[in-house]
Design a protein around this motif. Structure first.
Motif: not given
Lengths: 340, 347
Positions: B221-235, B249-259
């Motif tokens: 819900i927070e980071l998931g995306e199907a196509y690269p957006g304008h900004q990279v989100l972190h969580m 605890t580790t930090e991941i970003d939306s590019n990884e979740i897209r993958e």
């Protein structure tokens, strides 16, 4: 090279139950036929069904498959292109043939080398007109037979048209231009259901208009004539006049002939009412005076707006209109328009 | 005699439409709207006699997922859009029906239940019998894409083609609808759950970090995306380190979740493409103008519409309330019995 007398092309897109019925009937009632099944990207159940039929029929079947739905006409053309027999049939997967549907068609085609397109006796839930043999303006995609000679000359259907009436009319006109005729052959009933028109009303209207315009550009527009045949004309004379009109009818002209009831009866007996579907013989009411006959004429004019009045015998005035053509004028017009 | 009681009790009951989803169950009460929107989770306690006792249903039970002691299990009775546990589903349905009516007696409602289009006759029968055992007087099943299309306000009774893509928790349904019938449908058992699972596997593989399903859903819900957006989100992601065995605890970003999501998303895109290819050309032409409508929780995945637009070249819009489309559509047909009988499927 297949030994079959006729190759039956059946484009299929889903509807496994109807397809099964169609194929079973074709196998049972089409002796010497090879089935060319074209799977237009059907679902797995239909795909399996076709494979089972193809496996069971071995040499008597050819199964072709496309992953995308190409539409009926494209699938039909691809199927027709793979046929080898002297006669080719195109049957929808919702049509059900019955015993003896094919024999009269093949017999007629052998006896009439000019027959290029042949339509069996098609009936829907409301029945159907199976009188004939009669020349048609167009056959039907529900079931039709074409000869290899015709197919070799003009090929398949025009995929740029509507996939319906204009596509079929165009095919008939292309056949006519090469000297082939289109006939309905009486025989065992072939049951069909009307296809549900898909797509938005607006788009279908656009496609129809586009196809009609293209057809007009290629073949011109047929004219409509209303002929009055006066009392005293014999059926032989009527026959010779109809021969003249037949040429126009094959080029989409429509003729309605109003005639005395007795002559109409004689014409029916001589099967002159079965020449072409564009030539209609209408009897004048027997027991009414001129007013009643005029009403009959006016009713026909209302049905066919824009039709031109013609007197069937030169020198005898058209009784209900001052503006009319003589038969000689009409014959000249037909000869000029449709030379060759 | 039973029929007389049925119709008598029916007078005291309200007609319901239920979207029995893999992830969430939504209940629509005729005349009132959506009255229940709860996760399809049931917490059961195993008794010493071997019987199962229902402790909690819905939201309360979901909170227990993964946190229950040995004797209590939180179960999701629906899997891939169909009933995986018949008895528990029946209990869940009974709970929702009683909750809506605020009483346990004299309840015999008419119920419309949505089912995925790809399910078998046996599965349909199971849904119907579950609802009947839970107290339904009459049960109608309608296919989810049809309900979603009605809920999204598509003109399903017209001759023009409408394409709906309903991405639920367990299944994705792609359908072309015309003249109140499904002309072509493709159902793939890929949905929100498969996306969560893909995230769990990705993080496990890349960071040796084991996360739970709820965490995976939050990441989606927070980071998931199907196509690269304008900004990279972190969580920040919390889980258990698989090497040391201690929480990390580790930090991941939306590019990884897209993958991570690429596999389930590709399956959805393929289903849409497949459906488009197999749709009759007459209807495909309508779709060029009208485009594709996205519904279901999966439609909320960021930029899924952008990806589908790029892959198909068609306009893609997300329904106004994608999560409620199916239940709203089923609710609408409760008001129009003729339409209900037209669109209901036989079981």
């Amino acid at each position: 090279m297949s030994e079959a007398t006729i190759d039956v092309v059946i484009p299929v897109w889903n509807r496994p139950n109807e397809t099964r019925n169609c194929l079973v009937n074709l196998i049972n009632y089409s002796p010497g036929a090879r089935l060319v099944m074209y799977d237009n990207g059907s679902e797995r159940d239909t795909e399996k069904l076709l494979q089972e039929f193809a496996d069971g029929l071995e040499e008597r079947a050819l199964l072709m498959r496309d992953d995308a739905n190409l539409g009926f006409v494209r699938a039909a053309n691809r199927g027709l292109a793979r046929t080898e027999a002297p006669y080719l049939a195109l049957v929808r997967n919702t049509t059900q043939v019955s015993a003896g549907w094919l024999e009269p068609i093949l017999a007629f085609a052998q006896a009439h080398p000019d027959a290029g397109i042949l339509q069996p006796c098609l009936v829907d839930e409301d029945g159907g007109d199976c009188r004939g043999p009669m020349e048609l303006q167009n056959a039907s995609f529900a079931a039709l037979v074409i000869t290899r000679r015709l197919f070799q000359e003009i090929g398949g259907f025009d995929e740029g048209l509507d996939g319906g009436i204009w596509c079929l009319r165009d095919y008939t006109r292309r056949a006519t231009s090469r000297g082939f005729r289109s006939y309905r052959i009486p025989g065992a009933a072939v049951r069909f259901t009307h296809e549900q028109a898909l797509g938005s009303e607006l788009r279908r209207q656009e496609t129809l208009e586009k196809s009609r315009a293209l057809f007009r550009e290629r073949w011109g527009e047929g004219q409509s004539y209303l002929l009055h045949v006066p009392k005293g004309v014999e059926s032989d004379l009527l026959g010779s006049k109809l021969d003249v009109l037949l040429k126009g009818a094959r080029h989409d002209d429509r003729y309605t002939l109003l005639m005395p009831a007795a002559l109409h009866k004689a014409a029916q007996k001589a099967k002159l009412d079965l020449l072409h579907e564009n030539v209609r013989l209408v009897p004048l009411p027997r027991l009414t005076g001129n007013a009643g006959r005029k009403r009959c004429y006016e009713k026909l004019v209302a049905e066919e707006p824009g039709c031109q009045a013609v007197t069937a015998v030169d020198g005898i005035a058209f009784p209900w209109s001052d503006r009319y053509l003589s038969f000689s004028d009409l014959a000249q017009r037909i000869a000029k328009r449709y030379e060759g | 005699m039973i029929k007389i009681f049925d119709s008598l009790f029916g007078m005291f009951s309200n007609d319901l439409a239920i979207d029995l989803g893999t992830a969430n169950t939504l209940v629509y009460l005729k005349g009132k709207g959506i009255v229940v929107r709860e996760p399809s989770v049931v917490a059961v306690q195993k008794m010493q006699t071997g019987q199962q006792k229902v402790l909690a249903v819905g939201m309360e039970a979901k909170k227990m997922l993964g946190r229950t002691p040995g004797s209590i299990t939180a179960i999701r009775p629906m899997k891939d859009g169909v009933i995986a546990d018949f008895d528990i589903t029946e209990e869940m349905l009974r709970y929702f029906i009683h909750k809506v009516h605020n009483r346990k007696t004299l309840v015999r409602p008419r119920i419309v239940i949505c089912v995925p289009s790809g399910i078998t006759q046996v599965e349909k029968r199971a849904v119907k019998e579950s609802a009947e055992s839970a107290g339904a007087r009459e049960v109608y099943l309608i296919e989810e894409p049809m309900a979603a299309a009605i809920g999204a306000g598509l003109p399903i009774t017209e001759a023009s083609g409408n394409m709906i893509v309903d991405i639920g928790g367990g299944t994705t349904e792609v359908a072309v609808i015309s003249l109140a019938g499904i002309v072509y449908t493709k159902s793939v058992r890929v949905g929100g759950d498969k996306m969560d699972e893909a995230i769990v596997q990705y993080i496990k593989r890349k960071y040796n970090l084991l996360i739970g399903d709820r965490m995976a859903e939050m990441i989606k819900i927070e980071l998931g995306e199907a196509y690269p957006g304008h900004q990279v989100l972190h969580m920040e992601v919390k889980g258990r380190d698989l090497v040391s065995g201690i929480p990390k605890t580790t930090e991941i970003d939306s590019n990884e979740i897209r993958e991570a999501l690429s596999e389930p998303v590709t399956a959805i895109v393929d289903a849409v493409r497949n459906c488009l290819e197999r749709t009759p050309p007459e209807l495909a032409a309508d779709l060029v103008d009208k485009g594709i409508v996205l519904a279901g929780g999966g439609a909320l995945l960021r930029n899924l519409d952008v990806l589908l637009r790029e892959e198909t070249g068609l306009p893609v819009v997300t329904a106004e309330d994608p999560l409620s489309c199916v239940v709203l559509g089923s609710g609408k047909v409760l008001d129009e019995l003729t339409l209900l009988r037209n669109v209901a499927v036989s079981s």
